[in-house]
Design a protein around this motif. Sequence first.
Motif, PDB file in Angstrom:
ATOM      1  N   LEU A   1      -6.694  26.713  10.285  1.00 45.77           N
ATOM      2  CA  LEU A   1      -5.776  26.007  10.599  1.00 45.77           C
ATOM      3  C   LEU A   1      -5.917  24.374  10.406  1.00 45.77           C
ATOM      4  O   LEU A   1      -5.319  23.544   9.860  1.00 45.77           O
ATOM      5  N   VAL A   2      -7.192  23.935  11.101  1.00 45.65           N
ATOM      6  CA  VAL A   2      -7.680  22.702  10.896  1.00 45.65           C
ATOM      7  C   VAL A   2      -7.689  22.357   9.291  1.00 45.65           C
ATOM      8  O   VAL A   2      -7.378  21.171   8.889  1.00 45.65           O
ATOM      9  N   ALA A   3      -8.346  23.229   8.466  1.00 47.25           N
ATOM     10  CA  ALA A   3      -8.541  23.001   7.031  1.00 47.25           C
ATOM     11  C   ALA A   3      -7.230  22.858   6.417  1.00 47.25           C
ATOM     12  O   ALA A   3      -6.746  22.074   5.706  1.00 47.25           O
ATOM     13  N   ILE A   4      -6.118  23.748   6.906  1.00 48.52           N
ATOM     14  CA  ILE A   4      -4.728  23.685   6.207  1.00 48.52           C
ATOM     15  C   ILE A   4      -4.156  22.414   6.462  1.00 48.52           C
ATOM     16  O   ILE A   4      -3.601  21.618   5.828  1.00 48.52           O
ATOM     17  N   PHE A   5      -3.915  22.107   7.952  1.00 46.09           N
ATOM     18  CA  PHE A   5      -3.592  20.790   8.267  1.00 46.09           C
ATOM     19  C   PHE A   5      -4.294  19.626   7.704  1.00 46.09           C
ATOM     20  O   PHE A   5      -3.502  18.621   7.200  1.00 46.09           O
ATOM     21  N   GLY A   6      -5.645  19.760   7.368  1.00 47.87           N
ATOM     22  CA  GLY A   6      -6.227  18.634   6.883  1.00 47.87           C
ATOM     23  C   GLY A   6      -5.862  18.480   5.387  1.00 47.87           C
ATOM     24  O   GLY A   6      -5.827  17.473   4.720  1.00 47.87           O
ATOM     25  N   CYS A   7      -5.827  19.420   4.893  1.00 51.13           N
ATOM     26  CA  CYS A   7      -5.254  19.500   3.299  1.00 51.13           C
ATOM     27  C   CYS A   7      -3.915  18.888   3.293  1.00 51.13           C
ATOM     28  O   CYS A   7      -3.626  18.182   2.362  1.00 51.13           O
ATOM     29  N   ALA A   8      -3.050  19.044   4.085  1.00 50.60           N
ATOM     30  CA  ALA A   8      -1.555  18.704   4.080  1.00 50.60           C
ATOM     31  C   ALA A   8      -1.548  17.396   4.226  1.00 50.60           C
ATOM     32  O   ALA A   8      -1.033  16.448   3.583  1.00 50.60           O
ATOM     33  N   ALA A   9      -2.519  16.780   5.001  1.00 51.50           N
ATOM     34  CA  ALA A   9      -2.516  15.365   5.387  1.00 51.50           C
ATOM     35  C   ALA A   9      -3.040  14.688   4.267  1.00 51.50           C
ATOM     36  O   ALA A   9      -2.794  13.669   3.898  1.00 51.50           O
ATOM     37  N   LEU A  10      -4.272  15.288   3.398  1.00 51.86           N
ATOM     38  CA  LEU A  10      -4.623  14.623   2.439  1.00 51.86           C
ATOM     39  C   LEU A  10      -3.666  14.656   1.410  1.00 51.86           C
ATOM     40  O   LEU A  10      -3.681  13.816   0.423  1.00 51.86           O
ATOM     41  N   TYR A  11      -2.883  15.606   1.271  1.00 51.87           N
ATOM     42  CA  TYR A  11      -1.915  15.820   0.175  1.00 51.87           C
ATOM     43  C   TYR A  11      -0.833  14.681   0.270  1.00 51.87           C
ATOM     44  O   TYR A  11      -0.625  13.913  -0.785  1.00 51.87           O
ATOM     45  N   GLN A  12      -0.472  14.458   1.569  1.00 51.65           N
ATOM     46  CA  GLN A  12       0.291  13.345   1.795  1.00 51.65           C
ATOM     47  C   GLN A  12       0.138  12.210   1.580  1.00 51.65           C
ATOM     48  O   GLN A  12       0.533  11.102   0.976  1.00 51.65           O
ATOM     49  N   ALA A  13      -1.482  12.022   2.257  1.00 48.28           N
ATOM     50  CA  ALA A  13      -2.064  10.411   1.786  1.00 48.28           C
ATOM     51  C   ALA A  13      -2.109  10.024   0.454  1.00 48.28           C
ATOM     52  O   ALA A  13      -2.177   9.067   0.098  1.00 48.28           O
ATOM     53  N   THR A  14      -2.551  11.055  -0.149  1.00 48.87           N
ATOM     54  CA  THR A  14      -2.954  10.658  -1.815  1.00 48.87           C
ATOM     55  C   THR A  14      -1.714  11.106  -2.681  1.00 48.87           C
ATOM     56  O   THR A  14      -1.914  11.156  -3.838  1.00 48.87           O
ATOM     57  N   MET A  15      -0.438  11.261  -1.910  1.00 52.92           N
ATOM     58  CA  MET A  15       0.872  11.470  -2.830  1.00 52.92           C
ATOM     59  C   MET A  15       0.748  12.619  -3.631  1.00 52.92           C
ATOM     60  O   MET A  15       1.034  12.455  -4.832  1.00 52.92           O
TER      61      MET A  15
ATOM     62  N   ILE B   1       4.729   1.621  -6.480  1.00 52.70           N
ATOM     63  CA  ILE B   1       5.586   0.695  -7.068  1.00 52.70           C
ATOM     64  C   ILE B   1       5.930   0.855  -8.585  1.00 52.70           C
ATOM     65  O   ILE B   1       7.109   0.581  -8.944  1.00 52.70           O
ATOM     66  N   GLU B   2       5.125   1.715  -9.209  1.00 54.12           N
ATOM     67  CA  GLU B   2       5.660   2.265 -10.440  1.00 54.12           C
ATOM     68  C   GLU B   2       6.614   3.108 -10.540  1.00 54.12           C
ATOM     69  O   GLU B   2       7.662   3.095 -11.205  1.00 54.12           O
ATOM     70  N   ARG B   3       6.876   3.992  -9.291  1.00 55.70           N
ATOM     71  CA  ARG B   3       7.828   4.928  -9.166  1.00 55.70           C
ATOM     72  C   ARG B   3       9.209   4.279  -8.823  1.00 55.70           C
ATOM     73  O   ARG B   3      10.166   4.411  -9.165  1.00 55.70           O
TER      74      ARG B   3
ATOM     75  N   VAL C   1       5.697  -8.619 -13.110  1.00 62.74           N
ATOM     76  CA  VAL C   1       7.235  -8.672 -12.499  1.00 62.74           C
ATOM     77  C   VAL C   1       8.222  -8.544 -13.668  1.00 62.74           C
ATOM     78  O   VAL C   1       8.006  -9.623 -14.424  1.00 62.74           O
ATOM     79  N   GLY C   2       8.971  -7.821 -13.513  1.00 62.97           N
ATOM     80  CA  GLY C   2       9.926  -7.588 -14.839  1.00 62.97           C
ATOM     81  C   GLY C   2      10.763  -8.798 -14.957  1.00 62.97           C
ATOM     82  O   GLY C   2      11.257  -9.597 -13.861  1.00 62.97           O
ATOM     83  N   PRO C   3      11.703  -8.942 -15.888  1.00 65.44           N
ATOM     84  CA  PRO C   3      12.758  -9.847 -16.250  1.00 65.44           C
ATOM     85  C   PRO C   3      13.908  -9.681 -14.871  1.00 65.44           C
ATOM     86  O   PRO C   3      14.538 -10.754 -14.628  1.00 65.44           O
ATOM     87  N   SER C   4      13.905  -8.633 -14.407  1.00 64.85           N
ATOM     88  CA  SER C   4      15.141  -8.558 -13.226  1.00 64.85           C
ATOM     89  C   SER C   4      14.445  -9.143 -11.835  1.00 64.85           C
ATOM     90  O   SER C   4      15.208  -9.229 -11.114  1.00 64.85           O
ATOM     91  N   GLY C   5      13.088  -9.446 -11.883  1.00 63.29           N
ATOM     92  CA  GLY C   5      12.859 -10.065 -10.555  1.00 63.29           C
ATOM     93  C   GLY C   5      12.171  -8.895  -9.528  1.00 63.29           C
ATOM     94  O   GLY C   5      11.875  -9.239  -8.475  1.00 63.29           O
ATOM     95  N   ARG C   6      11.702  -7.799 -10.407  1.00 65.69           N
ATOM     96  CA  ARG C   6      11.116  -6.608  -9.497  1.00 65.69           C
ATOM     97  C   ARG C   6       9.627  -6.557  -9.920  1.00 65.69           C
ATOM     98  O   ARG C   6       9.294  -6.368 -11.026  1.00 65.69           O
ATOM     99  N   LEU C   7       8.728  -6.294  -8.753  1.00 64.94           N
ATOM    100  CA  LEU C   7       7.553  -5.835  -9.124  1.00 64.94           C
ATOM    101  C   LEU C   7       7.492  -4.511  -9.711  1.00 64.94           C
ATOM    102  O   LEU C   7       7.897  -3.425  -8.861  1.00 64.94           O
ATOM    103  N   GLU C   8       6.994  -4.226 -10.779  1.00 59.18           N
ATOM    104  CA  GLU C   8       7.034  -2.908 -11.280  1.00 59.18           C
ATOM    105  C   GLU C   8       5.773  -2.391 -11.877  1.00 59.18           C
ATOM    106  O   GLU C   8       5.441  -1.324 -12.071  1.00 59.18           O
ATOM    107  N   LYS C   9       4.580  -3.265 -11.658  1.00 61.83           N
ATOM    108  CA  LYS C   9       3.316  -2.767 -12.104  1.00 61.83           C
ATOM    109  C   LYS C   9       2.060  -3.638 -11.514  1.00 61.83           C
ATOM    110  O   LYS C   9       2.091  -4.656 -11.286  1.00 61.83           O
ATOM    111  N   ILE C  10       1.114  -3.038 -11.155  1.00 62.57           N
ATOM    112  CA  ILE C  10      -0.083  -3.619 -10.844  1.00 62.57           C
ATOM    113  C   ILE C  10      -1.446  -3.352 -11.573  1.00 62.57           C
ATOM    114  O   ILE C  10      -1.604  -2.024 -11.678  1.00 62.57           O
ATOM    115  N   ASP C  11      -2.112  -4.391 -11.934  1.00 64.27           N
ATOM    116  CA  ASP C  11      -3.342  -4.025 -12.834  1.00 64.27           C
ATOM    117  C   ASP C  11      -4.677  -4.481 -12.096  1.00 64.27           C
ATOM    118  O   ASP C  11      -4.433  -5.443 -11.543  1.00 64.27           O
TER     119      ASP C  11
END
Length: 220
Positions: free
Chosen positions: A24-38, A53-55, A189-199
């Motif tokens: 159970l701990v492993a399952i919950f740990g994996c679930a938390a890691l999955y969420q934290a790492t998107m 931000i890209e999304r 930041v794109g021409p519309s004034g939105r932050l779209e990418k970070i490098d």
Amino acid sequence: MKTSTSSSSSETKAPLLTLAATSLVAIFGCAALYQATMGFQVVSTEDGRRLEIEREPRSVPFAALDWPSRPLLGDVLSNDGRVTIVSFIYTSCTAICSVLGNEFQQMQETIRARGLQDKVRLMSISFDPRDDAQQLRAYAIRQHADRTIWNFAGIPDGSQRKAVLDTFGVVVVPAPLSEYVHNAAFHVVGPSGRLEKIDDYDSPDRALADAVAMYDADRK
């Protein structure tokens, strides 16, 4: 015999319960890691922020700048028509800000040499409330900034400055001797004034390529 059977049964159940709890701990740990790492697509908070931000590009807050007539940052970024590569600095910094300054100097020359000044511009925003318009002008002169390509600005209002830093994901921590510790990157930041990418701040070529591609895509 009954006592022996009961003891054996308890001994058998104990490892099973331990195994179940561990599972159970492993399952919950994996679930938390999955969420934290998107979804295991990223391995750090910084990578997660960039993917988010890209999304879903973020609109830049309308914070008043210390330029003449106090224009709003959101307006400055959205009314120009070009893609803006933004960095965050403070003028007394002798560490990472110097690297950003050098990279912007080279990027400015590349923009000029390739005739990209109608597509891309640069902006350095100070998060230090001590950096007033006069200090920023002096800093721009030291950086050999071409105002048609590279601008400098500060945000006098503390709450507005925080809103901008939060939007861009910039963390600033006061340090001894009136210094700051902060993260650094190129924010596109794109021409519309939105932050779209970070490098990454050590990938200026990628940031410029992303900016040009963003401008061309916006014109299609």
